[in-house]
Motif scaffolding. Structure first.
Motif, mmCIF file in Angstrom:
data_model
loop_
_atom_site.group_PDB
_atom_site.id
_atom_site.type_symbol
_atom_site.label_atom_id
_atom_site.label_comp_id
_atom_site.label_asym_id
_atom_site.label_seq_id
_atom_site.Cartn_x
_atom_site.Cartn_y
_atom_site.Cartn_z
ATOM 1 N N LEU A 74 0.856 -1.171 0.000
ATOM 2 C CA LEU A 74 0.000 0.000 0.000
ATOM 3 C C LEU A 74 0.900 1.232 0.000
ATOM 4 N N VAL A 75 0.800 2.049 -1.042
ATOM 5 C CA VAL A 75 1.607 3.261 -1.143
ATOM 6 C C VAL A 75 0.838 4.427 -0.535
ATOM 7 N N LEU A 76 1.401 4.982 0.527
ATOM 8 C CA LEU A 76 0.809 6.110 1.232
ATOM 9 C C LEU A 76 1.651 7.345 0.919
ATOM 10 N N LEU A 77 1.025 8.360 0.335
ATOM 11 C CA LEU A 77 1.721 9.606 0.045
ATOM 12 C C LEU A 77 1.748 10.435 1.326
ATOM 13 N N ALA A 78 2.923 10.548 1.939
ATOM 14 C CA ALA A 78 3.052 11.144 3.267
ATOM 15 C C ALA A 78 3.582 12.570 3.151
ATOM 16 N N THR A 79 2.685 13.527 3.276
ATOM 17 C CA THR A 79 3.049 14.938 3.174
ATOM 18 C C THR A 79 4.019 15.322 4.287
ATOM 19 N N THR A 80 5.058 16.058 3.928
ATOM 20 C CA THR A 80 6.078 16.437 4.904
ATOM 21 C C THR A 80 6.001 17.888 5.351
ATOM 22 N N ASP A 81 5.387 18.764 4.559
ATOM 23 C CA ASP A 81 5.464 20.196 4.842
ATOM 24 C C ASP A 81 4.177 20.794 5.410
ATOM 25 N N ILE A 82 3.189 19.961 5.711
ATOM 26 C CA ILE A 82 1.967 20.410 6.387
ATOM 27 C C ILE A 82 1.844 19.545 7.646
ATOM 28 N N PRO A 83 2.129 20.104 8.822
ATOM 29 C CA PRO A 83 2.238 19.285 10.033
ATOM 30 C C PRO A 83 1.030 18.397 10.319
ATOM 31 N N VAL A 84 -0.184 18.917 10.114
ATOM 32 C CA VAL A 84 -1.380 18.114 10.395
ATOM 33 C C VAL A 84 -1.398 16.864 9.515
ATOM 34 N N GLN A 106 5.669 7.093 1.513
ATOM 35 C CA GLN A 106 6.626 7.829 0.689
ATOM 36 C C GLN A 106 6.545 9.317 1.023
ATOM 37 N N ALA A 107 7.617 9.844 1.598
ATOM 38 C CA ALA A 107 7.644 11.239 2.041
ATOM 39 C C ALA A 107 7.800 12.184 0.856
ATOM 40 N N MET A 108 6.981 13.234 0.839
ATOM 41 C CA MET A 108 7.050 14.238 -0.235
ATOM 42 C C MET A 108 6.300 15.483 0.205
ATOM 43 N N ASP A 109 6.613 16.625 -0.423
ATOM 44 C CA ASP A 109 5.894 17.848 -0.072
ATOM 45 C C ASP A 109 4.501 17.836 -0.709
ATOM 46 N N TRP A 110 3.663 18.775 -0.241
ATOM 47 C CA TRP A 110 2.259 18.797 -0.678
ATOM 48 C C TRP A 110 2.130 19.040 -2.171
ATOM 49 N N ALA A 111 2.996 19.874 -2.733
ATOM 50 C CA ALA A 111 2.932 20.127 -4.171
ATOM 51 C C ALA A 111 3.161 18.835 -4.957
ATOM 52 N N THR A 112 4.050 17.993 -4.462
ATOM 53 C CA THR A 112 4.309 16.712 -5.128
ATOM 54 C C THR A 112 3.133 15.763 -4.955
ATOM 55 N N VAL A 113 2.513 15.788 -3.764
ATOM 56 C CA VAL A 113 1.303 14.978 -3.560
ATOM 57 C C VAL A 113 0.231 15.374 -4.575
ATOM 58 N N LEU A 114 0.012 16.672 -4.729
ATOM 59 C CA LEU A 114 -1.022 17.143 -5.660
ATOM 60 C C LEU A 114 -0.743 16.666 -7.081
ATOM 61 N N GLN A 115 0.519 16.642 -7.452
ATOM 62 C CA GLN A 115 0.879 16.158 -8.782
ATOM 63 C C GLN A 115 0.730 14.649 -8.871
ATOM 64 N N ARG A 116 1.224 13.963 -7.853
ATOM 65 C CA ARG A 116 1.238 12.498 -7.862
ATOM 66 C C ARG A 116 -0.176 11.913 -7.820
ATOM 67 N N ARG A 117 -1.078 12.579 -7.108
ATOM 68 C CA ARG A 117 -2.407 11.999 -6.926
ATOM 69 C C ARG A 117 -3.232 11.988 -8.216
ATOM 70 N N THR A 118 -2.774 12.676 -9.246
ATOM 71 C CA THR A 118 -3.473 12.614 -10.534
ATOM 72 C C THR A 118 -3.158 11.333 -11.301
ATOM 73 N N GLY A 126 4.381 4.743 -10.400
ATOM 74 C CA GLY A 126 4.061 6.091 -9.933
ATOM 75 C C GLY A 126 2.660 6.259 -9.380
ATOM 76 N N GLY A 127 1.906 5.183 -9.261
ATOM 77 C CA GLY A 127 0.563 5.264 -8.697
ATOM 78 C C GLY A 127 0.593 5.330 -7.177
ATOM 79 N N TRP A 128 -0.558 5.249 -6.574
ATOM 80 C CA TRP A 128 -0.671 5.441 -5.129
ATOM 81 C C TRP A 128 -1.948 4.777 -4.625
ATOM 82 N N ASN A 129 -2.048 4.643 -3.299
ATOM 83 C CA ASN A 129 -3.252 4.107 -2.677
ATOM 84 C C ASN A 129 -3.932 5.074 -1.713
#
Length: 202
Positions: A74-84, A106-118, A126-129
């Motif tokens: 299970l790939v979890l996109l783990a935002t690093t730059d938004i504490p909540v 997988q640690a990444m900033d929110w901008a990368t999450v927004l890109q990756r989640r598409t 490059g997919g995610w769960n």
């Protein structure tokens, strides 16, 4: 996470009060709510909510086994730059590992999450769960406004592209309902369906 049984097991494992305590900290600034609509608003209800209102790691483990899960990553996109969101990801990764899931956070900033989640690719391409976000209450008030409840799949659902014809039949019935009582009844049915399928998990 294409498997509703896996999604239900995840929902059963997460203790909302613990998640909020980890993410927010001060109880003056949060409260638990087990409706898909904001608590205290017109369509707040309890239909199907036992899935999340009564979390249990033991039950979640049993549900995961019953789902047919077999150790898939299970790939979890783990935002690093938004504490909540970072705290939510860390808590959830730990909980899911404790029920027996193979979690790749997988640690990444929110901008990368927004890109990756598409991405609709498989996770090895490059997919995610799973990822974390939040909503304003005004975006969640009813089954039509709340587009995370959409079952339109790739034709118009939110990222994750949930496909559920029954959910769409209910949302249409809500839009066509003639009275507030009818709307409340249908909104509860939409919620029960959302918990049953656990798309977007809540």
């Amino acid at each position: 996470t294409n498997n509703p049984g896996v999604r239900r097991a995840i929902a059963k494992a997460i203790d909302q009060s613990e998640l909020l305590k980890v993410a927010i900290g001060n109880p003056e600034f949060y409260k638990t709510c087990h409706s898909v609509y904001p608590c205290g608003t017109t369509f707040d209800n309890t239909a199907g909510s036992d899935l999340m209102a009564k979390s249990s790691l033991d039950e979640a483990r049993a549900m995961l086994r019953a789902s047919g899960y077999n150790g898939e990553k299970l790939v979890l996109l783990a935002t690093t730059d938004i504490p909540v969101q970072s705290a939510m990801a860390q808590y959830t990764a730990d909980v899911l590992k404790r029920i027996g899931m193979n979690v790749d956070a997988q640690a990444m900033d929110w901008a990368t999450v927004l890109q990756r989640r598409t991405s609709k690719n498989p996770i090895d391409q490059g997919g995610w769960n799973m990822f974390f976000t939040w909503w304003e209450g005004a975006d969640l008030l009813d089954p039509v406004i709340q587009f995370a409840l959409s079952g339109l799949g790739e034709q118009g659902a939110w990222v994750g592209w949930s496909k559920d014809d029954e959910a769409e039949i209910l949302r249409t019935a809500y839009a066509e309902a003639a009275t507030l009582d009818q709307q409340k009844q249908i909104a509860a049915q939409v919620q029960a369906r959302a918990f049953e399928q656990s798309f977007n998990v809540y």
